[in-house]
Design a protein around this motif. Sequence first.
Motif, PDB file in Angstrom:
ATOM      1  N   ASN A  93       0.814  -1.219   0.000  1.00  0.00           N
ATOM      2  CA  ASN A  93       0.000   0.000   0.000  1.00  0.00           C
ATOM      3  C   ASN A  93       0.847   1.269   0.000  1.00  0.00           C
ATOM      4  O   ASN A  93       0.484   2.273   0.606  1.00  0.00           O
ATOM      5  N   GLY A  94       1.990   1.205  -0.676  1.00  0.00           N
ATOM      6  CA  GLY A  94       2.818   2.398  -0.771  1.00  0.00           C
ATOM      7  C   GLY A  94       3.644   2.627   0.484  1.00  0.00           C
ATOM      8  O   GLY A  94       3.957   1.694   1.224  1.00  0.00           O
ATOM      9  N   TYR A  95       3.973   3.886   0.728  1.00  0.00           N
ATOM     10  CA  TYR A  95       4.863   4.242   1.832  1.00  0.00           C
ATOM     11  C   TYR A  95       4.210   5.275   2.732  1.00  0.00           C
ATOM     12  O   TYR A  95       3.399   6.090   2.283  1.00  0.00           O
ATOM     13  N   ASP A  96       4.593   5.238   4.011  1.00  0.00           N
ATOM     14  CA  ASP A  96       4.072   6.234   4.941  1.00  0.00           C
ATOM     15  C   ASP A  96       4.918   7.505   4.871  1.00  0.00           C
ATOM     16  O   ASP A  96       5.812   7.630   4.024  1.00  0.00           O
ATOM     17  N   ASP A  97       4.653   8.436   5.752  1.00  0.00           N
ATOM     18  CA  ASP A  97       5.341   9.726   5.720  1.00  0.00           C
ATOM     19  C   ASP A  97       6.837   9.607   6.003  1.00  0.00           C
ATOM     20  O   ASP A  97       7.600  10.520   5.693  1.00  0.00           O
ATOM     21  N   HIS A  98       7.243   8.493   6.605  1.00  0.00           N
ATOM     22  CA  HIS A  98       8.653   8.293   6.937  1.00  0.00           C
ATOM     23  C   HIS A  98       9.361   7.388   5.929  1.00  0.00           C
ATOM     24  O   HIS A  98      10.507   6.995   6.147  1.00  0.00           O
ATOM     25  N   GLY A  99       8.672   7.032   4.851  1.00  0.00           N
ATOM     26  CA  GLY A  99       9.284   6.205   3.823  1.00  0.00           C
ATOM     27  C   GLY A  99       9.233   4.721   4.105  1.00  0.00           C
ATOM     28  O   GLY A  99       9.885   3.936   3.407  1.00  0.00           O
ATOM     29  N   ASN A 100       8.470   4.303   5.108  1.00  0.00           N
ATOM     30  CA  ASN A 100       8.343   2.883   5.428  1.00  0.00           C
ATOM     31  C   ASN A 100       7.203   2.262   4.626  1.00  0.00           C
ATOM     32  O   ASN A 100       6.129   2.858   4.494  1.00  0.00           O
ATOM     33  N   ALA A 101       7.452   1.066   4.107  1.00  0.00           N
ATOM     34  CA  ALA A 101       6.428   0.382   3.313  1.00  0.00           C
ATOM     35  C   ALA A 101       5.242   0.000   4.189  1.00  0.00           C
ATOM     36  O   ALA A 101       5.403  -0.397   5.347  1.00  0.00           O
ATOM     37  N   GLU A 102       4.051   0.133   3.628  1.00  0.00           N
ATOM     38  CA  GLU A 102       2.827  -0.267   4.322  1.00  0.00           C
ATOM     39  C   GLU A 102       2.230  -1.477   3.611  1.00  0.00           C
ATOM     40  O   GLU A 102       2.193  -1.533   2.387  1.00  0.00           O
ATOM     41  N   TRP A 103       1.734  -2.423   4.403  1.00  0.00           N
ATOM     42  CA  TRP A 103       1.216  -3.678   3.853  1.00  0.00           C
ATOM     43  C   TRP A 103      -0.242  -3.914   4.241  1.00  0.00           C
ATOM     44  O   TRP A 103      -0.705  -5.049   4.269  1.00  0.00           O
ATOM     45  N   ASN A 104      -0.949  -2.850   4.511  1.00  0.00           N
ATOM     46  CA  ASN A 104      -2.337  -2.958   4.962  1.00  0.00           C
ATOM     47  C   ASN A 104      -3.340  -2.654   3.857  1.00  0.00           C
ATOM     48  O   ASN A 104      -4.483  -2.306   4.122  1.00  0.00           O
ATOM     49  N   GLY A 105      -2.904  -2.780   2.605  1.00  0.00           N
ATOM     50  CA  GLY A 105      -3.761  -2.382   1.489  1.00  0.00           C
ATOM     51  C   GLY A 105      -5.045  -3.172   1.359  1.00  0.00           C
ATOM     52  O   GLY A 105      -6.022  -2.680   0.805  1.00  0.00           O
ATOM     53  N   LEU A 106      -5.062  -4.414   1.856  1.00  0.00           N
ATOM     54  CA  LEU A 106      -6.272  -5.234   1.768  1.00  0.00           C
ATOM     55  C   LEU A 106      -6.808  -5.601   3.150  1.00  0.00           C
ATOM     56  O   LEU A 106      -7.535  -6.584   3.297  1.00  0.00           O
ATOM     57  N   ALA A 107      -6.437  -4.810   4.144  1.00  0.00           N
ATOM     58  CA  ALA A 107      -6.958  -5.051   5.493  1.00  0.00           C
ATOM     59  C   ALA A 107      -8.476  -4.932   5.474  1.00  0.00           C
ATOM     60  O   ALA A 107      -9.026  -3.967   4.947  1.00  0.00           O
ATOM     61  N   ASN A 108      -9.140  -5.907   6.045  1.00  0.00           N
ATOM     62  CA  ASN A 108     -10.602  -5.924   6.029  1.00  0.00           C
ATOM     63  C   ASN A 108     -11.200  -5.285   7.272  1.00  0.00           C
ATOM     64  O   ASN A 108     -12.416  -5.144   7.380  1.00  0.00           O
ATOM     65  N   VAL A 109     -10.339  -4.931   8.210  1.00  0.00           N
ATOM     66  CA  VAL A 109     -10.816  -4.274   9.423  1.00  0.00           C
ATOM     67  C   VAL A 109      -9.714  -3.375   9.959  1.00  0.00           C
ATOM     68  O   VAL A 109      -8.534  -3.734   9.945  1.00  0.00           O
TER      69      VAL A 109
END
Length: 532
Positions: A317-333
Amino acid sequence: MVVKSLSATTGVPESVLRLLFTILLSYPLALFYRFTFLRPLKTIWAPFLRNLYVVVTGLALCYYHNGSDIKHSLIATIVTWIFCLIGDIVGNRTLSAISAFLFNIIYLTVGYYKVQNGDYGINWTMTQCVLCLRMIGFAMDFMDGEKLKKSKLSMASTHAKNSISSSPQKVGISTSRPQKQPISFEKNIQLLDLPPLIETIGYAYFFGSFLIGPQFSFHLYRKFLTMTLFPDATRIPSGSYKSAMKSLFLGALYLGVYEIGSGYFPASYLITADFASKPFINRLMIMWWVGKFSLTKYLGIWTLAEGASMLSGISFNGYDDHGNAEWNGLANVDRWRFEFATSLADIVGSFNTNTNLWVKTYVFKRFAFLGNKELSSIISLLFLALWHGVCFGYYFCFSLEFFDVEIERRWAKRVESYTKPLYLPQNKNNPSIQFWRRIHQLVGWLGQTCALHYAVVSFVLLKWEYIRIVYNSVHWIGHITVFSLLLLDFILPKHKKTSEVNNKMINGDNKMVNGDNKMINGDIRNSSKKIN
């Protein structure tokens, strides 16, 4: 044999254990995919090979869970694809989308009639209901692709976005965070051309989501196969292992809490004489906890299922404001938001998120031509009730949900002039404002949990004879409260919007200014006459 013996030992139903094992088996499958396929492959067949792995593993998992009943999902997938093919040949994709919609929803409903006996059961209809939405969305995206073809957009540039490429363009990783769209159903997810059948089957049986979701578009699945999902396919961002293990742990924790909590507060207790003999306040508190733990089960199973999507890479799910990768793109909750939600609107945005996005994309927005959001909401909730099953409790629950949300919206507008100042930036550190802000949040949290847990009881019990017993025991207090507030909203005078008041004040000031100008002009003319 292992599942049966374990079921006999633990007392957990075999169907529940098989469901959990199927979800857990998706973790090593996702891990193998990560090591083997989530990297550039030096062959033009790379997307095909990735999809082939998904097809084989997805079908194997589905067969493990459903056995010979896997035929139902295969029939639905192939028939939907054939409808789309025929629609493309005759030049009428709208007809194919309508046919796919009717076929999938009727097939699912007939399945419910055959296997449901008034209680919720774990069987082939569980995977079928997930597939039903997936295939309807697939057909509607294909229909929208025909409209896109007829538009003034450049065919070459648009086709390039939808075609499979084995060598995605490399771009630098930016740490700046653009405004995000939900990756499950982004903009421009139309399908210009009909994907191959084998690719459609892979989409239907993706090992991380075919069983209990999450829902996502074929557009995302194709980006996953071509690795255009990542800014740089040669450097897959880190962090997915940690995120997956966190989901595994939290999912297991939620399910553990559910097992313990539902043991103390089982839904079946609500229809007993012992429950009816309790003091009224005690009955309400027990009912609240039954609703709470009933929802905890869904939080646990969805959280557990997220891990496989994270490991496979599809939930990037892209990167946060600090440049860290996010993996919550398909989180259902959104667990934190759900647990501390202060409104039902927060619940809708944090619970079963991707299904809600699906309904918004393919049902709610499709009825925008009616020009009535309330009517579109009613149609959407009726569709959701039908999609869940044929039991009375689903329709009873979703109808009450509509009135709950509507009442919340109406009364939020009425008290907006009092609550809005509590959240203004200039009042953030004001001690007095902070106190009343906390009170408002507490009241909101208590109100939404009471409304939600009260309504979900009918979703759990399903049968009218059980639902009637429970609500009789609490004197239908939730329904009386909701409809009393609705009646009061009709009776009490409407508050004028601040903007309208300001406009009237401005218009009044303008009139006064114009009047003053007239007086000044009159004085000037009189003075001129005297001088002359």
